[in-house]
Design a protein around this motif. Sequence first.
Motif, mmCIF file in Angstrom:
data_model
loop_
_atom_site.group_PDB
_atom_site.id
_atom_site.type_symbol
_atom_site.label_atom_id
_atom_site.label_comp_id
_atom_site.label_asym_id
_atom_site.label_seq_id
_atom_site.Cartn_x
_atom_site.Cartn_y
_atom_site.Cartn_z
ATOM 1 N N GLY A 1 1.063 -1.315 -0.095
ATOM 2 C CA GLY A 1 0.002 0.083 0.048
ATOM 3 C C GLY A 1 0.829 1.376 0.112
ATOM 4 O O GLY A 1 1.801 1.283 0.337
ATOM 5 N N ASN A 2 0.343 2.297 -0.490
ATOM 6 C CA ASN A 2 0.884 3.604 -0.711
ATOM 7 C C ASN A 2 0.254 4.677 0.339
ATOM 8 O O ASN A 2 -1.292 4.531 0.208
ATOM 9 C CB ASN A 2 0.900 4.138 -1.799
ATOM 10 C CG ASN A 2 1.523 5.638 -2.112
ATOM 11 O OD1 ASN A 2 2.636 5.794 -1.709
ATOM 12 N ND2 ASN A 2 0.615 6.490 -2.396
ATOM 13 N N SER A 3 0.499 5.377 1.179
ATOM 14 C CA SER A 3 -0.091 6.382 2.048
ATOM 15 C C SER A 3 -1.121 5.843 2.834
ATOM 16 O O SER A 3 -0.489 4.881 3.740
ATOM 17 C CB SER A 3 -0.904 7.354 0.946
ATOM 18 O OG SER A 3 -1.267 8.524 1.769
ATOM 19 N N LEU B 1 5.036 -4.457 1.538
ATOM 20 C CA LEU B 1 5.551 -3.148 0.674
ATOM 21 C C LEU B 1 5.006 -1.949 1.244
ATOM 22 O O LEU B 1 3.441 -2.162 1.098
ATOM 23 C CB LEU B 1 5.647 -3.612 -0.678
ATOM 24 C CG LEU B 1 6.138 -4.733 -1.307
ATOM 25 C CD1 LEU B 1 5.113 -6.273 -1.253
ATOM 26 C CD2 LEU B 1 6.936 -4.798 -2.491
ATOM 27 N N VAL B 2 5.810 -1.122 1.561
ATOM 28 C CA VAL B 2 5.225 0.073 2.046
ATOM 29 C C VAL B 2 5.796 1.446 1.605
ATOM 30 O O VAL B 2 7.086 1.499 1.411
ATOM 31 C CB VAL B 2 5.398 -0.033 3.571
ATOM 32 C CG1 VAL B 2 4.656 1.707 4.244
ATOM 33 C CG2 VAL B 2 4.838 -1.015 4.264
ATOM 34 N N GLY C 1 7.521 8.258 8.816
ATOM 35 C CA GLY C 1 7.563 6.748 8.279
ATOM 36 C C GLY C 1 8.837 6.239 8.601
ATOM 37 O O GLY C 1 8.943 4.761 8.877
ATOM 38 N N PHE C 2 9.932 7.039 8.890
ATOM 39 C CA PHE C 2 11.029 6.435 9.225
ATOM 40 C C PHE C 2 10.917 5.737 10.635
ATOM 41 O O PHE C 2 11.576 4.923 11.241
ATOM 42 C CB PHE C 2 12.235 7.502 9.306
ATOM 43 C CG PHE C 2 13.173 7.318 7.900
ATOM 44 C CD1 PHE C 2 14.156 6.353 7.764
ATOM 45 C CD2 PHE C 2 12.949 8.188 6.942
ATOM 46 C CE1 PHE C 2 14.979 6.520 6.696
ATOM 47 C CE2 PHE C 2 13.609 7.991 5.558
ATOM 48 C CZ PHE C 2 14.784 7.142 5.757
ATOM 49 N N ALA C 3 10.096 6.479 11.437
ATOM 50 C CA ALA C 3 9.829 5.923 12.822
ATOM 51 C C ALA C 3 9.261 4.570 12.801
ATOM 52 O O ALA C 3 9.799 3.769 13.746
ATOM 53 C CB ALA C 3 8.975 6.740 13.455
ATOM 54 N N ALA D 1 10.421 -6.721 4.759
ATOM 55 C CA ALA D 1 9.638 -5.361 4.413
ATOM 56 C C ALA D 1 10.574 -4.508 3.204
ATOM 57 O O ALA D 1 11.800 -4.506 3.581
ATOM 58 C CB ALA D 1 9.264 -4.619 5.496
ATOM 59 N N HIS D 2 9.803 -3.834 2.506
ATOM 60 C CA HIS D 2 10.323 -2.685 1.490
ATOM 61 C C HIS D 2 9.585 -1.645 1.661
ATOM 62 O O HIS D 2 8.430 -1.535 1.471
ATOM 63 C CB HIS D 2 10.184 -3.485 0.106
ATOM 64 C CG HIS D 2 10.794 -2.950 -0.921
ATOM 65 N ND1 HIS D 2 10.087 -1.509 -1.387
ATOM 66 C CD2 HIS D 2 11.615 -3.090 -1.665
ATOM 67 C CE1 HIS D 2 10.782 -1.217 -2.628
ATOM 68 N NE2 HIS D 2 11.935 -2.229 -2.760
ATOM 69 N N PHE D 3 10.405 -0.532 1.848
ATOM 70 C CA PHE D 3 9.815 0.804 2.140
ATOM 71 C C PHE D 3 10.164 1.742 0.923
ATOM 72 O O PHE D 3 11.251 1.832 0.510
ATOM 73 C CB PHE D 3 10.370 1.341 3.448
ATOM 74 C CG PHE D 3 9.552 0.731 4.563
ATOM 75 C CD1 PHE D 3 8.792 1.740 5.515
ATOM 76 C CD2 PHE D 3 9.580 -0.686 5.328
ATOM 77 C CE1 PHE D 3 8.290 1.272 6.635
ATOM 78 C CE2 PHE D 3 9.152 -0.858 6.187
ATOM 79 C CZ PHE D 3 8.245 -0.228 7.031
#
Length: 324
Positions: A185-187, A207-208, A281-283, A265-267
């Motif tokens: 998902g995105n956002s 995947l984020v 998001g980094f948190a 996980a893939h960010f």
Amino acid sequence: MPDFDLPLDQLERYAPALPEPPDFDAFWLSTLVEAAGPVVLDARPVPNDLALFDCWDVTFGGFGGQPVRAWYTRPAGRPDALPGVVEYAGYGRGRGLPHERLIWPAAGYAHLLMDNRGQGDLYGCGGDTLDPSSGTTAGGPGVATRGILSPHDYYYRRLITDAFRAVMALRELPGADPARNAVIGNSQGGGLALAVAGLIPDLAAVLVSSPFLCHFPRAVSLTDLAPYGEIATYLSVHRDAESAVWNTLSYMDAVHFARRATAPAHFGIGLRDTVCPPSTGFAAYNHYASPDKTMHTYRFNGHEHGDAIHTRTQLRWLHSRLHS
């Protein structure tokens, strides 16, 4: 928009000690138990005017057993059980039309696109799932403050439960391998993917990109843009509600779910993102429990992050996880 958040070297170390509600796990366990019941309620083939894909209109039981719609799409002529991808849409978007999102089935996956209850009125081609628990029969411009004074009443308790149940639905659908599932998902969709990653221990991949629902207090302090800006606007009117609002949001914060996630996980994050500030998001990324994780940053991009370039990295990474 110039850089407005922390520099990259600080983002890479940014892991704030966000306090969790002491009953966080019990809250979500009871929520998911309440949602127990039949998962796939209906799955019927639908024409999509495309020769290379088969599609089904799916209804599954989400929060409280309430019906949630989804599109299920597979490459045509593939009798084998394919690895599955559940995709969550962004804020204000519904599932749209069955031919709109074809990247994942085109890449050889069994793809379930979940509708967002009570959303679909901001852009795209709409949605088909009501949110009866909100007391309304249609959507509206925003949902970020619906029921925000109580975690039991809050909109995202329902949507996160729907997202969890969508994975259960995919595992029951024909032609999807129940042992190889990813969420993406995105956002808003990225926040939902993180939540599901913390609730389902046997996912194969997550995947984020540009995730919403992360580190609410910091996000609301940094941006006036929706969805976080809707929370600030609410508090500007309901001045005595701040304690209740932060308490509710603490049960939905994707940082807490990330602490419980075990799947690879893939960010992806744009460092000029004023919608979902990079530090939030980094948190989530820095607290993400699995050591098997990767972050892609895009210095001059905002909420669109790496766009198609990032999608290419996602395709290659996911293939290495689900087809190895």
